[in-house]
Design a protein around this motif. Structure first.
Motif, PDB file in Angstrom:
ATOM      1  N   ARG A  73       0.830  -1.202   0.000  1.00 36.71           N
ATOM      2  CA  ARG A  73       0.000   0.000   0.000  1.00 36.71           C
ATOM      3  C   ARG A  73       0.865   1.253   0.000  1.00 36.71           C
ATOM      4  O   ARG A  73       0.575   2.224  -0.705  1.00 36.71           O
ATOM      5  N   GLU A  74       1.927   1.250   0.778  1.00 33.54           N
ATOM      6  CA  GLU A  74       2.818   2.413   0.814  1.00 33.54           C
ATOM      7  C   GLU A  74       3.455   2.650  -0.552  1.00 33.54           C
ATOM      8  O   GLU A  74       3.578   3.790  -0.995  1.00 33.54           O
ATOM      9  N   ALA A  75       3.858   1.568  -1.225  1.00 28.82           N
ATOM     10  CA  ALA A  75       4.460   1.711  -2.551  1.00 28.82           C
ATOM     11  C   ALA A  75       3.461   2.247  -3.566  1.00 28.82           C
ATOM     12  O   ALA A  75       3.794   3.065  -4.419  1.00 28.82           O
ATOM     13  N   VAL A  76       2.208   1.801  -3.451  1.00 27.77           N
ATOM     14  CA  VAL A  76       1.158   2.258  -4.367  1.00 27.77           C
ATOM     15  C   VAL A  76       0.832   3.730  -4.128  1.00 27.77           C
ATOM     16  O   VAL A  76       0.638   4.498  -5.065  1.00 27.77           O
ATOM     17  N   GLU A  77       0.779   4.132  -2.877  1.00 24.01           N
ATOM     18  CA  GLU A  77       0.349   5.489  -2.541  1.00 24.01           C
ATOM     19  C   GLU A  77       1.443   6.526  -2.707  1.00 24.01           C
ATOM     20  O   GLU A  77       1.161   7.680  -3.054  1.00 24.01           O
ATOM     21  N   SER A  78       2.699   6.154  -2.486  1.00 22.82           N
ATOM     22  CA  SER A  78       3.750   7.178  -2.510  1.00 22.82           C
ATOM     23  C   SER A  78       5.074   6.705  -3.087  1.00 22.82           C
ATOM     24  O   SER A  78       6.059   7.436  -3.046  1.00 22.82           O
ATOM     25  N   GLY A  79       5.113   5.504  -3.628  1.00 20.63           N
ATOM     26  CA  GLY A  79       6.361   4.970  -4.155  1.00 20.63           C
ATOM     27  C   GLY A  79       6.681   5.500  -5.541  1.00 20.63           C
ATOM     28  O   GLY A  79       5.884   6.211  -6.162  1.00 20.63           O
ATOM     29  N   PRO A  81       7.672   5.202  -9.732  1.00 20.11           N
ATOM     30  CA  PRO A  81       7.142   4.426 -10.858  1.00 20.11           C
ATOM     31  C   PRO A  81       7.841   3.053 -10.925  1.00 20.11           C
ATOM     32  O   PRO A  81       8.972   2.917 -10.440  1.00 20.11           O
ATOM     33  N   PRO A  82       7.203   2.035 -11.500  1.00 19.14           N
ATOM     34  CA  PRO A  82       5.914   2.128 -12.190  1.00 19.14           C
ATOM     35  C   PRO A  82       4.697   1.937 -11.284  1.00 19.14           C
ATOM     36  O   PRO A  82       3.578   2.048 -11.750  1.00 19.14           O
ATOM     37  N   LEU A  83       4.934   1.639  -9.992  1.00 25.05           N
ATOM     38  CA  LEU A  83       3.804   1.338  -9.112  1.00 25.05           C
ATOM     39  C   LEU A  83       3.188   2.584  -8.504  1.00 25.05           C
ATOM     40  O   LEU A  83       1.977   2.654  -8.267  1.00 25.05           O
ATOM     41  N   GLY A  84       3.995   3.597  -8.236  1.00 20.83           N
ATOM     42  CA  GLY A  84       3.535   4.789  -7.546  1.00 20.83           C
ATOM     43  C   GLY A  84       2.682   5.698  -8.410  1.00 20.83           C
ATOM     44  O   GLY A  84       2.543   5.494  -9.620  1.00 20.83           O
ATOM     45  N   PRO A  85       2.110   6.733  -7.802  1.00 23.55           N
ATOM     46  CA  PRO A  85       1.130   7.589  -8.486  1.00 23.55           C
ATOM     47  C   PRO A  85       1.687   8.463  -9.604  1.00 23.55           C
ATOM     48  O   PRO A  85       0.920   8.991 -10.405  1.00 23.55           O
ATOM     49  N   THR A  86       3.008   8.619  -9.702  1.00 25.89           N
ATOM     50  CA  THR A  86       3.555   9.460 -10.768  1.00 25.89           C
ATOM     51  C   THR A  86       3.780   8.691 -12.077  1.00 25.89           C
ATOM     52  O   THR A  86       4.161   9.284 -13.081  1.00 25.89           O
ATOM     53  N   ALA A  87       3.559   7.396 -12.062  1.00 22.95           N
ATOM     54  CA  ALA A  87       3.746   6.598 -13.276  1.00 22.95           C
ATOM     55  C   ALA A  87       2.633   6.880 -14.276  1.00 22.95           C
ATOM     56  O   ALA A  87       1.523   7.288 -13.911  1.00 22.95           O
ATOM     57  N   GLN A 129     -12.767  -4.076  -2.961  1.00 24.22           N
ATOM     58  CA  GLN A 129     -13.258  -2.779  -3.423  1.00 24.22           C
ATOM     59  C   GLN A 129     -12.138  -1.751  -3.501  1.00 24.22           C
ATOM     60  O   GLN A 129     -12.127  -0.899  -4.394  1.00 24.22           O
ATOM     61  N   ARG A 130     -11.166  -1.851  -2.598  1.00 29.09           N
ATOM     62  CA  ARG A 130     -10.040  -0.913  -2.622  1.00 29.09           C
ATOM     63  C   ARG A 130      -9.217  -1.097  -3.896  1.00 29.09           C
ATOM     64  O   ARG A 130      -8.902  -0.139  -4.593  1.00 29.09           O
ATOM     65  N   TRP A 131      -8.868  -2.363  -4.204  1.00 26.46           N
ATOM     66  CA  TRP A 131      -8.087  -2.627  -5.406  1.00 26.46           C
ATOM     67  C   TRP A 131      -8.873  -2.281  -6.663  1.00 26.46           C
ATOM     68  O   TRP A 131      -8.329  -1.704  -7.611  1.00 26.46           O
ATOM     69  N   HIS A 132     -10.152  -2.639  -6.666  1.00 29.47           N
ATOM     70  CA  HIS A 132     -10.969  -2.357  -7.842  1.00 29.47           C
ATOM     71  C   HIS A 132     -11.086  -0.854  -8.068  1.00 29.47           C
ATOM     72  O   HIS A 132     -10.967  -0.371  -9.203  1.00 29.47           O
ATOM     73  N   GLY A 133     -11.326  -0.100  -7.006  1.00 31.74           N
ATOM     74  CA  GLY A 133     -11.459   1.351  -7.138  1.00 31.74           C
ATOM     75  C   GLY A 133     -10.187   1.997  -7.643  1.00 31.74           C
ATOM     76  O   GLY A 133     -10.219   2.889  -8.507  1.00 31.74           O
TER      77      GLY A 133
END
Length: 204
Positions: A73-79, A81-87, A129-133
């Motif tokens: 979750r931390e990597a997805v929210e603030s990590g 690229p390619p996983l983080g939000p700036t990718a 629902q979190r992953w889907h959203g």
């Protein structure tokens, strides 16, 4: 002082229960073999302590799942690229799915127990629902992609715990091959243009 000690005891018991459950699910051949009594005995607490802290077996599974998922979750929210939000969305979608698949491969028994053990529709579960959203939101940033909601469901279906378990345990598909297959499936789905009938159906 008594209230503070009580809170410390509750926090310590919660950590002990989570650690015991983590160990038992890791070593167990089948998720159903692990009972609340087993977890209580391994943690050195009474079953009532577990029920007060987690509500029921499903609540304990969800809590353990969330603890293990925190680094992802931390990597997805603030990590990065390619996983983080700036990718870019086209890079992030396969990275998100790969993260889900790897997490379920690393936590096969826990994921299977959680997805099989809930009541009602698995698609209403908070973790789904979190992953889907998240996936839907990224898909909707891709120009020309129709129906991000359905596409997110279809892609996540390829990471269901029962399918992952079947491929890993029954068909003996190697981890890297499974990851490559999912990446290829995702790339082909994102590259495909919907047929005219599909476009019309989506607009009706």
């Amino acid at each position: 002082m008594t209230e503070r000690k009580s809170r410390k005891d509750a926090a310590r018991n919660r950590e002990a229960v989570l650690a015991a459950a983590d160990d038992l699910f890791t070593r167990s051949g089948s998720p159903e073999d692990v009972t609340m009594a087993d977890v209580a005995a391994a943690a050195g607490v009474g079953k009532g302590t577990i029920f007060r802290a987690f509500g029921d077996r499903a609540g304990l599974l969800r809590a353990l799942y969330e603890v293990r998922l925190e680094p992802v979750r931390e990597a997805v929210e603030s990590g990065p690229p390619p996983l983080g939000p700036t990718a870019s969305p086209r890079d992030r979608v396969p990275a998100l799915l790969d993260a889900v698949l790897c997490f379920k491969l690393d936590n096969r028994r826990l994921a299977l127990a959680l997805e099989d053990g809930g009541s009602g529709s698995p698609y209403r579960a908070e973790h789904y629902q979190r992953w889907h959203g998240l996936l839907r939101a990224v898909l909707e940033q891709i120009p020309g992609l129709a129906d991000g909601d359905f596409t997110a469901h279809a892609l996540l279906a390829a990471t269901r715990a029962d399918l992952v378990e079947h491929l890993a345990a029954e068909e003996r598909v190697p981890r890297e091959r499974m990851r490559a297959q999912l990446a290829d499936f995702t790339a082909r789905l994102l590259a495909a243009d919907p047929p005219e009938g599909g476009k019309g159906a989506a607009n009706r």
